[in-house]
Design an enzyme around this catalytic site. Structure first.
Site, PDB file in Angstrom:
ATOM      1  N   ASP A  88       0.832  -1.215   0.000  1.00  0.00           N
ATOM      2  CA  ASP A  88       0.000   0.000   0.000  1.00  0.00           C
ATOM      3  C   ASP A  88       0.869   1.269   0.000  1.00  0.00           C
ATOM      4  OD1 ASP A  88      -2.322   1.463   0.011  1.00  0.00           O
ATOM      5  OD2 ASP A  88      -2.606   1.339   2.173  1.00  0.00           O
ATOM      6  N   ASN A 131     -10.766  -3.108  -6.357  1.00  0.00           N
ATOM      7  CA  ASN A 131      -9.983  -2.102  -7.105  1.00  0.00           C
ATOM      8  C   ASN A 131     -10.544  -1.850  -8.513  1.00  0.00           C
ATOM      9  OD1 ASN A 131      -6.735  -3.048  -5.714  1.00  0.00           O
ATOM     10  ND2 ASN A 131      -8.082  -1.383  -5.095  1.00  0.00           N
TER      11      ASN A 131
HETATM   12  C1  FPP Z   1      -2.191   0.120  -3.173  1.00  0.00           C
HETATM   13  O1  FPP Z   1      -1.692   1.442  -3.144  1.00  0.00           O
HETATM   14  C2  FPP Z   1      -1.610  -0.566  -4.296  1.00  0.00           C
HETATM   15  C3  FPP Z   1      -2.307  -1.105  -5.338  1.00  0.00           C
HETATM   16  C4  FPP Z   1      -3.771  -1.039  -5.429  1.00  0.00           C
HETATM   17  C5  FPP Z   1      -1.632  -1.750  -6.449  1.00  0.00           C
HETATM   18  C6  FPP Z   1      -0.366  -2.454  -6.073  1.00  0.00           C
HETATM   19  C7  FPP Z   1       0.405  -2.651  -7.309  1.00  0.00           C
HETATM   20  C8  FPP Z   1       1.758  -2.626  -7.403  1.00  0.00           C
HETATM   21  C9  FPP Z   1       2.673  -2.509  -6.260  1.00  0.00           C
HETATM   22  C10 FPP Z   1       2.442  -2.718  -8.702  1.00  0.00           C
HETATM   23  C11 FPP Z   1       2.436  -4.076  -9.238  1.00  0.00           C
HETATM   24  C12 FPP Z   1       1.194  -4.170  -9.981  1.00  0.00           C
HETATM   25  C13 FPP Z   1       0.779  -5.199 -10.662  1.00  0.00           C
HETATM   26  C14 FPP Z   1      -0.570  -5.108 -11.234  1.00  0.00           C
HETATM   27  C15 FPP Z   1       1.555  -6.399 -10.848  1.00  0.00           C
HETATM   28  P1  FPP Z   1      -2.712   2.618  -3.349  1.00  0.00           P
HETATM   29  O2  FPP Z   1      -2.861   2.876  -4.794  1.00  0.00           O
HETATM   30  O3  FPP Z   1      -3.990   2.308  -2.651  1.00  0.00           O
HETATM   31  O4  FPP Z   1      -1.938   3.801  -2.646  1.00  0.00           O
HETATM   32  P2  FPP Z   1      -2.562   4.915  -1.704  1.00  0.00           P
HETATM   33  O5  FPP Z   1      -3.102   4.212  -0.487  1.00  0.00           O
HETATM   34  O6  FPP Z   1      -1.394   5.775  -1.383  1.00  0.00           O
HETATM   35  O7  FPP Z   1      -3.622   5.620  -2.499  1.00  0.00           O
END
Ligand code: FPP
Length: 252
Positions: free
Chosen positions: A19, A67
């Site tokens: 995250d 998501n």
């Molecule tokens: C959560 O951070 C992360 C995700 C929803 C995606 C995780 C994906 C990766 C680490 C890259 C690899 C991806 C794939 C598809 C292989 P967030 O977007 O919720 O961050 P925030 O809480 O800061 O908004």
């Protein structure tokens, strides 16, 4: 930090909720999608580090079924990462096999095809198993398991009284892997967001504030050291666990 690690007690299975990608990008005045690209780069680093430490299973939450409700451009960017940016050298160089768990049929066909080809291309590797959960939801997984078992009972293939914890585990998407020893969540939130709810019943949890793209080798070492400083009791008392450990030493 590495010198504090007990190399004889590296967790067999580490699960990670990656995250903080969006906030990492916004802190830099960038679009959230840049954070996901940085997150993928970091996933490659952490995969290498885990494999070198002797971790056997690394299971990361790449995309939840929920998501899909994000803005379309962000969902497309995440799918695009799978299609274009996974470096296959990562698997070849580290003897790591690639796997996917989740409701894969909900993904665009091109992404399904790419993931399948990655699984096939790395199937011969017998080092660490790296699994991305995508699109994954633990509640949905348990609904599917319930339906599968109910159908078997309805068809007379099994009796209700024969349903055990193993029956549930054997029907999960993760049925081929052991339960996680350590669950790590980066990004400062203290929740498990529908991830491996059944499988983490006795996992040790580690939460840290750092955003996923910044989760370095040193941060991983800190998480493992924290895990190694805990006593896993699985419902028993401290005295029982200590007696068992002593017996094991005496039997050696
Ligand atoms: C959560 O951070 C992360 C995700 C929803 C995606 C995780 C994906 C990766 C680490 C890259 C690899 C991806 C794939 C598809 C292989 P967030 O977007 O919720 O961050 P925030 O809480 O800061 O908004």
């Amino acid at each position: 930090m590495k010198e504090l690690l007990d190399m004889n007690r590296i967790p067999q299975h580490i699960a990670i909720i990656m995250d903080g990608n969006g906030r990492w990008a916004m802190d830099r005045g960038l679009d959230r999608t840049f954070g996901h690209k940085a997150g993928l780069d970091n996933l490659e680093q952490v995969t290498t580090v885990c494999s070198n430490l002797g971790v056997k299973y690394l299971t990361v939450y790449a995309f939840s079924i929920e998501n899909f409700n994000r803005p379309a451009y962000e969902v497309e960017a995440l799918m695009g990462l799978v299609l274009s940016f996974f470096k296959m050298q990562l698997f070849h160089n580290n003897n790591v096999s690639f796997h996917v768990v989740g409701d894969v049929e909900r993904l665009p066909q091109s992404v399904q095809d790419k993931l399948r080809s990655m699984v096939e291309e790395t199937a011969m590797y017998d080092g660490m198993a790296m699994t991305i959960a995508m699109p994954y939801s633990s509640k949905q997984e348990l609904v599917n398991v319930s339906k599968t078992i109910a159908r078997k009972v309805q068809n007379g293939e099994m009796n209700i009284d024969d349903i055990t914890e193993d029956t549930i585990s054997e029907n999960l998407w993760t049925n081929w892997m052991p339960d996680p020893d350590l669950l790590i969540r980066t990004g400062g939130e203290v929740r498990i967001s529908n991830y491996l709810l059944w499988q983490c019943a006795y996992s040790e949890f580690y939460f840290c504030d750092c955003y996923w793209p910044d989760f370095s080798e040193e941060e991983l070492h800190k998480a493992i050291i924290s895990y190694q400083n805990r006593q896993r009791r699985f419902g028993k008392t401290e005295a029982q666990i200590e007696a068992e450990a002593e017996e094991e030493v005496n039997n050696k």
